[in-house]
Design a protein around this motif. Structure first.
Motif, mmCIF file in Angstrom:
data_model
loop_
_atom_site.group_PDB
_atom_site.id
_atom_site.type_symbol
_atom_site.label_atom_id
_atom_site.label_comp_id
_atom_site.label_asym_id
_atom_site.label_seq_id
_atom_site.Cartn_x
_atom_site.Cartn_y
_atom_site.Cartn_z
ATOM 1 N N ALA A 34 -7.764 1.400 5.540
ATOM 2 C CA ALA A 34 -9.277 1.250 5.838
ATOM 3 C C ALA A 34 -9.681 0.403 6.694
ATOM 4 O O ALA A 34 -8.874 -0.447 7.214
ATOM 5 N N PRO A 35 -10.756 0.691 7.749
ATOM 6 C CA PRO A 35 -11.016 -0.011 8.609
ATOM 7 C C PRO A 35 -11.212 -1.371 8.314
ATOM 8 O O PRO A 35 -11.469 -1.863 7.254
ATOM 9 N N GLU A 36 -10.647 -2.488 9.322
ATOM 10 C CA GLU A 36 -10.629 -3.965 8.866
ATOM 11 C C GLU A 36 -12.280 -4.338 8.593
ATOM 12 O O GLU A 36 -12.999 -4.078 9.151
ATOM 13 N N GLY A 37 -12.368 -5.001 7.495
ATOM 14 C CA GLY A 37 -13.438 -5.573 6.826
ATOM 15 C C GLY A 37 -14.233 -4.542 6.148
ATOM 16 O O GLY A 37 -15.499 -5.029 5.773
ATOM 17 N N SER A 38 -13.792 -3.521 5.861
ATOM 18 C CA SER A 38 -14.381 -2.229 5.120
ATOM 19 C C SER A 38 -14.576 -2.794 3.600
ATOM 20 O O SER A 38 -15.444 -2.310 3.105
ATOM 21 N N GLY A 39 -13.889 -3.618 2.999
ATOM 22 C CA GLY A 39 -13.746 -4.027 1.550
ATOM 23 C C GLY A 39 -14.847 -4.824 1.355
ATOM 24 O O GLY A 39 -15.343 -4.919 0.050
ATOM 25 N N GLU A 40 -15.582 -5.524 2.320
ATOM 26 C CA GLU A 40 -16.716 -6.228 2.234
ATOM 27 C C GLU A 40 -17.971 -5.640 2.099
ATOM 28 O O GLU A 40 -18.150 -4.531 2.893
#
Length: 627
Positions: free
Chosen positions: A412-418
């Motif tokens: 997933a794109p970096e930071g997308s989990g936030e």
């Protein structure tokens, strides 16, 4: 937007438009009987004509047939003779043949879901609902079949009401919520007899509710179909006006490069080879040069037919048969054709047509159909699938006609989990992506959708912008579980330069070169201890031990972040999260024992002797990218 066609005759030219209706349901629910009852014109593969279908008594492949209605049923002001053709796509219902349906869902305008009223929703009924949910189609009509098996009167009414309630409850939260339900007892031959069609399959008794099915189908048609019908009716009987109206309605799709999906091929003595299939995008015409990428040959379209009527052109979504010459029918069964000049074949390079055709067609269609052994795709988990979907798993991937075994890796794109983290910029090889050990469905609101790297065991040839569905077809078909795991769309399918066509194996060196382009990382942490505070630094500079051993190369970790062991990192403004000290930065080695110097923006005297963690990225594919 629908396709339009003209056909000629002694009485002049007439116009028509096409609507594709997908007929789905559990095996033995009565799908083929419904198709037989509605159809007035059958194709060469309709109503289980395949010998094995007759022998086994089930549908083994997609079947195509049609019936026509006056255009005035859909739009006011239509001229006499203008018609709407409903192409019925009869889909197999047996569990082992679910992959056959997947390729048909992309061209469907309306789904007819057939349910045996005596049994209700069964396993394959649920899988058909999942396929419909992930397809572009937004309209469904449910047919409760075999009501004649129930005692007429109160018992029948109660059973129909009960099953209807269950269906509406199952469809809650889907795009088909609130769809119409029609009760019927369908026997093949009903419509055929009414229309005097000798080709319709015979069957005993009269069908119940057939007219209601047709009327409800017309009333449930999506807006795009009705707008196209209105454009055709507005032109009245004037052909020039009709041409202009239809051209405006279909311009966006007509301008797209041609993709023609072939599903049957056979020879006719003295005529040539006949290919039958569906126009997935663009348009095709008589005397046009078509390219077969997998065979690297071009062939000219001698003639075209839409359900046994000669036509001069066909557009997106239409079922059409074409006749070509000098093509061995044994060399092609399920395949994709495009405009002459499309590159393809195992090498993926340049135009490979045997007549040198190219020019603007080559430029316009380049990359439309490709042969590749790996691709990157956007993806989403299917909520009904209950098994874990881990990176590195083996999965069956269906793209159009093709189902192939592949390995899936999620990121997933970096930071997308936030929540609200990151920005959706599309896939980019220059961007960092976080490795996902498992594909989950409980993503935070506002988070970006994940991607999947699909590596096939063998090269596949298909449209490079196609949708796909990944399934666990190895699971027991007799258990009540959904086997459809995740779905998505291809966003990048690199040219085939990693597969050795001679040795029929993947070139490991070139494959690794491709993987090195993917900046997929795992977040790693090393534990250390704040050993002492340096004098004269206001408590901001400290010495930390435990991150590295005596002989470690510390230089490549300079600039990395160091957090308190229980810290939550930074928030979106770069401030300390959770009320903790903001992270420090590793600035240099300290001596030769593996200790390092870490600089903080605020005093960390209170953390003396506390545990710290060094956080860094470890790239999955390219070890030299480590940060």
């Amino acid at each position: 937007v629908r396709g339009f066609w003209w056909w000629g005759g002694k009485r002049g030219r007439r116009r028509g438009m096409n609507v594709n209706v997908g007929v789905m349901g559990h095996v033995d629910s009565g799908k083929t009987s419904l198709v037989g009852a509605l159809s007035t014109c059958l194709s060469t593969c309709a109503l289980d004509k395949h010998p094995q279908s007759k022998q086994r008594g089930i549908t083994l492949d997609l079947g195509f047939s049609s019936f026509r209605l006056p255009l005035s049923k859909l739009a006011e002001g239509a001229a006499d003779g203008e018609e709407v053709q409903f192409t019925l796509v009869d889909c197999p219902g047996h569990a082992s043949l679910i992959r056959t349906i997947i390729g048909a869902t992309q061209i469907i305008d309306v789904f007819l879901l057939v349910v045996d009223v005596t049994k209700g929703i069964q396993t394959q009924t649920a899988e058909c609902l999942v396929l419909a949910q992930v397809s572009p189609c937004t309209t469904m009509l449910v047919v409760l079949n075999k009501i004649d098996m129930l005692q007429e009167g109160k018992e029948r009414d109660q059973k129909v009401a009960k099953v209807t309630k269950v269906i509406h409850r199952v469809l809650e939260g889907t795009k088909f919520e609130g769809c119409k339900v029609v009760a019927a007892a369908v026997r093949p031959g009903g419509a055929g007899k009414a229309n005097g069609n000798k080709e319709s399959s015979g069957g005993g008794g009269e069908s119940l509710g057939l007219e209601s099915i047709v009327d409800t189908l017309v009333s449930a048609l999506p807006r795009a179909v009705l707008e196209a019908a209105g454009a055709m009716a507005t032109a009245g009987g004037k052909e020039e006006a009709a041409v202009a109206a239809m051209a405006a309605a279909t311009k966006a799709h007509a301008d797209a490069p041609l993709i023609y999906a072939v599903d049957h091929c056979f020879a006719i003595k003295g005529q040539g080879t006949v290919l039958t299939g569906t126009v997935l995008q663009g348009s095709m015409r008589a005397n046009q040069m078509l390219h077969i990428p997998r065979l690297r040959v071009d062939r000219k379209v001698k003639s075209m037919q839409v359900f046994k009527r000669q036509v001069q052109s066909a557009s997106r979504g239409e079922r059409v048969a074409i006749c070509v010459t000098q093509l061995d029918p044994k060399s092609i069964e399920r395949d994709y054709l495009c405009e002459s000049g499309e590159p393809g074949g195992p090498t993926g390079g340049g135009s490979t047509s045997d007549n040198g055709a190219g020019g603007s067609a080559a430029g316009r269609t380049r990359g439309v159909i490709g042969t590749f052994d790996r691709c990157v795709a956007s993806t989403s988990r299917i909520s009904f699938f209950k098994e874990n979907i881990e990176s590195g798993c083996k999965i069956h991937v269906t793209l159009g006609h093709i189902t192939a075994l592949a390995e899936a890796t999620f990121f997933a794109p970096e930071g997308s989990g936030e929540e609200g983290g990151g920005s959706d910029q599309g896939f980019d090889y220059g961007r960092d992506y976080e490795y996902l050990p498992e594909l989950v469905s409980d993503a935070r609101p506002g988070s970006l959708p994940p991607y999947v790297l699909i590596v096939f065991e063998k090269p596949v040839t298909c449209p490079t912008n196609t949708a796909f569905i990944a399934s666990r077809l190895d699971l027991d078909v007799h258990t009540k579980q959904c086997r459809l795991a995740f779905h998505g769309n291809i966003v990048d399918a690199p040219s085939l330069d990693t597969y050795d066509a001679v040795k029929k194996e993947r070139n490991a060196e070139k494959h690794q070169e491709y993987l090195n382009r993917l900046r997929v990382f795992k977040v790693k942490n090393r534990a250390g201890k704040l050993e002492r505070i340096e004098k004269g630094t206001e408590g901001k500079s400290c010495i930390v031990s435990g991150f590295f051993g005596r002989d470690s190369d510390i230089s490549k970790f300079i600039g990395y972040k160091v957090f308190p062991a229980g810290g939550e990192g930074e928030d979106d403004d770069g401030e300390a999260a959770g009320g903790l000290v903001a992270p420090g930065t590793l600035v240099s080695a300290f001596g030769k024992s593996g200790k390092v110097k870490v600089q903080f923006d605020a005093s960390v005297e209170d953390l003396l002797g506390a545990d710290l963690r060094l956080q860094f990225k470890k790239y999955v594919y390219n070890k030299l990218q480590q940060r």
